[in-house]
Design an enzyme around this catalytic site. Structure first.
Site, short mmCIF file in Angstrom:
data_model
loop_
_atom_site.label_atom_id
_atom_site.label_comp_id
_atom_site.label_asym_id
_atom_site.label_seq_id
_atom_site.Cartn_x
_atom_site.Cartn_y
_atom_site.Cartn_z
N LYS A 42 -3.10 1.50 -3.61
CA LYS A 42 -2.44 0.71 -2.57
C LYS A 42 -1.75 1.65 -1.59
CE LYS A 42 0.14 -3.66 -2.98
NZ LYS A 42 1.19 -4.30 -3.80
O1 G3P Z 1 3.22 -7.05 -4.07
C1 G3P Z 1 3.69 -7.31 -2.81
C2 G3P Z 1 4.29 -8.67 -2.57
O2 G3P Z 1 3.65 -9.68 -3.23
C3 G3P Z 1 5.78 -8.73 -2.50
O3 G3P Z 1 6.32 -10.03 -2.61
O4 G3P Z 1 8.21 -11.59 -2.89
O5 G3P Z 1 8.67 -9.12 -2.66
O6 G3P Z 1 7.92 -10.46 -0.70
P1 G3P Z 1 7.87 -10.31 -2.20
#
Ligand code: G3P
Length: 217
Positions: free
Chosen positions: A83
């Site tokens: 990633k």
């Molecule tokens: O893995 C990246 C993503 O899904 C992050 O989610 O909830 O931290 O915005 P969030």
């Protein structure tokens, strides 16, 4: 639509894996920090549990550093997807790693133009963050629609991986658009199973069955 689990918690992944619904896993530096464990150990363990791609994120910010880290991560297991962030350096690293046969997930995508760049750089996955756009008063899901429209005009192999998912409604909306993958926090996956009428209906069926005095076995 494929379901990835957005976590670095091995116990959660094990339980969800038993449902047969898990097609892959995504992690990020925040999720690794939350796990409190060694990054490489966790990725190795997750890769052994899940057949599909497991995203492991680089932390260098220059292209050469990202490529070096990406090569190391790709050696951890056959199903690692490296990633990288959607920056100029990230896309240079994406192109180099992809050309060498490593699948790359380009993360922190917030615009259709960024998604177009990632596809041109050979990304296996583009990760638009819907929840974080909603958080700043924009409509995250409309970004998914725009990317799907753009990608359908060309023969890009890049899969749309809907990230920063916060609710079952996000999952339904992503599926209606035809997104390739949704990465879900474990809690959202468990919410998908639930409906109060299912619980109520099952309770009534079991009460009536008891009255018959029968048993199937
Ligand atoms: O893995 C990246 C993503 O899904 C992050 O989610 O909830 O931290 O915005 P969030």
């Amino acid at each position: 639509m494929k379901f990835f689990v957005d976590t670095a918690d091995v116990a959660d992944i094990k339980r969800l894996n038993d449902t047969g619904l898990v097609d892959g896993v995504t992690t990020n530096p925040s999720l690794i920090a939350k796990s409190g464990r060694d990054f490489i150990d966790v990725i190795k363990e997750i890769c052994a549990l899940v057949d599909g791609p497991v995203s492991a994120e680089v932390t260098a910010t220059d292209a050469a550093g990202m490529i070096e880290e990406g090569r190391k991560l790709a050696k951890v297991a056959k199903n690692v997807a490296v990633k990288v962030p959607l920056t100029e350096a990230g896309l240079v690293a994406c192109k180099t790693l992809s050309q060498a046969g490593t699948p790359v997930n380009v993360t922190l995508c917030f615009s259709p133009a960024q998604a177009l760049l990632a596809a041109k750089a050979g990304a296996a996955f583009i990760s638009p963050f819907v929840g974080r756009l909603d958080d700043i008063g924009q409509d995250g899901m409309s970004l998914i629609g725009e990317i799907a429209e753009i990608y359908s005009n060309y023969d890009f192999q890049t899969e749309i991986l809907v990230a920063s998912v916060r609710s079952p409604q996000h999952v339904v909306d992503a599926a209606r658009i035809g997104a390739d993958v949704c990465t879900l926090p474990p809690g959202v996956i468990w919410q998908l199973f639930k409906h109060p009428l299912t619980d109520k209906g099952l309770e009534a069926f079991l009460k009536d069955w008891e009255k018959t005095g029968q048993s199937i076995l």
